[in-house]
Design an enzyme around this catalytic site. Sequence first.
Site, mmCIF file in Angstrom:
data_model
loop_
_atom_site.group_PDB
_atom_site.id
_atom_site.type_symbol
_atom_site.label_atom_id
_atom_site.label_comp_id
_atom_site.label_asym_id
_atom_site.label_seq_id
_atom_site.Cartn_x
_atom_site.Cartn_y
_atom_site.Cartn_z
ATOM 1 N N LEU A 31 0.876 -1.169 0.000
ATOM 2 C CA LEU A 31 0.000 0.000 0.000
ATOM 3 C C LEU A 31 0.912 1.218 0.000
ATOM 4 C CD1 LEU A 31 -2.718 -0.875 2.713
ATOM 5 C CD2 LEU A 31 -3.022 -0.824 0.234
ATOM 6 N N ASP A 32 0.467 2.283 -0.669
ATOM 7 C CA ASP A 32 1.260 3.519 -0.706
ATOM 8 C C ASP A 32 1.443 4.102 0.690
ATOM 9 O OD1 ASP A 32 1.138 3.390 -3.461
ATOM 10 O OD2 ASP A 32 -0.572 4.763 -3.581
ATOM 11 N N PHE A 33 2.451 4.955 0.801
ATOM 12 C CA PHE A 33 2.734 5.704 2.042
ATOM 13 C C PHE A 33 1.456 6.361 2.584
ATOM 14 C CE2 PHE A 33 4.442 9.590 4.118
ATOM 15 C CZ PHE A 33 5.375 9.003 4.968
#
Length: 245
Positions: A104-106
Site C-alpha cells: 500500500l502507498d505511504f
Amino acid sequence: MEEMRLQKYLALAGVASRRAAEQIITEGRVSVNGTKVTELGTKVTEADEVCVDGAPVKPESKKMYIMLNKPVGYVTTVSDEQDRPTVMDLLGDVNVRVYPVGRLDFNTEGLLLFSNDGDFTYKITHPKHKLDKTYEVLVTGKAKANAIRLLESGVVIDGRKTAPAKVTVAEAGKGSAILTITIHEGRNRQVRKMCQTVGFKVLGLRRTFEGGLSLGNLPMGKWRHLSEAEVKLILKNASADGGKK
Ligand code: URA
C-alpha cells in the site's frame, strides 16, 4: 533451506533484525557446530547447529499469515533508504520474520497482509490470479454518474486501459463523496490515478477487503493472525477465476 549468511539465518529464526544479528555475531555470542563465530560472512545451512548464548536457534518453519491495519505515513518495505517509518515497525511484537504481501502507498491505509510463506505471497500477488481488492476513497467533487461509469468501464492510466471495476457511491455530499472501488489489478497507485483521470481529487484511500478477507474492526496500526479459514478462503479466491480470465 539453501545456504545463507549467518545474520540472515538469525533474522529468520526471529532472534533479531539482520542488523542487530550482526552485532550479536561480532559480540561473540554465536556458535556454529560448537565453535564461536564472529565473522559476518559465515554461511550456514539447516544441517548446522547454530546457538546464541549457548541456546540452539532454528529459522521458524511454521507458516505465518498476518493482517495489519496500516496507517498513513508508513512505507511498505522491510527497510527504507530515506529512514521513514516502515510497516515492519508496526510488527515489533511478531517474533517471526514475515514480509509484506503486496503493498500500500505511504498515504494509503487499511488491509495489508504479511507472511513468511513464499508460495502464498506468490499466489496472492501474481496478476494472473486477479484477486479482488476493495478500496474506500474519499474524493472531492460531485460523484457524477458519467465519472462513475467511466471508472467502471476502464480509464487509461500510464498509457493502458484499466480492467473493468465495480464502483459504488457509498456517501455523496455536496463537495465530496466516498466511493467504494473494487479492482483486481495491482498497478502502481492505480486507484488514485483512476480517480484523478475522471476529475476527482483523492483525499483519503483505505483498503477494506482483499480476496474475500475483510479488514473488519481491526484497530488502526494493529495486526492479527489470519484464521485457517481465512487463509483457505483467500487461496481459494486466488485460484478461482471468478469468470474474469
Ligand atoms: N491504489 C492506490 O492508488 N494506492 C494504493 O496504495 C493501493 C491501490
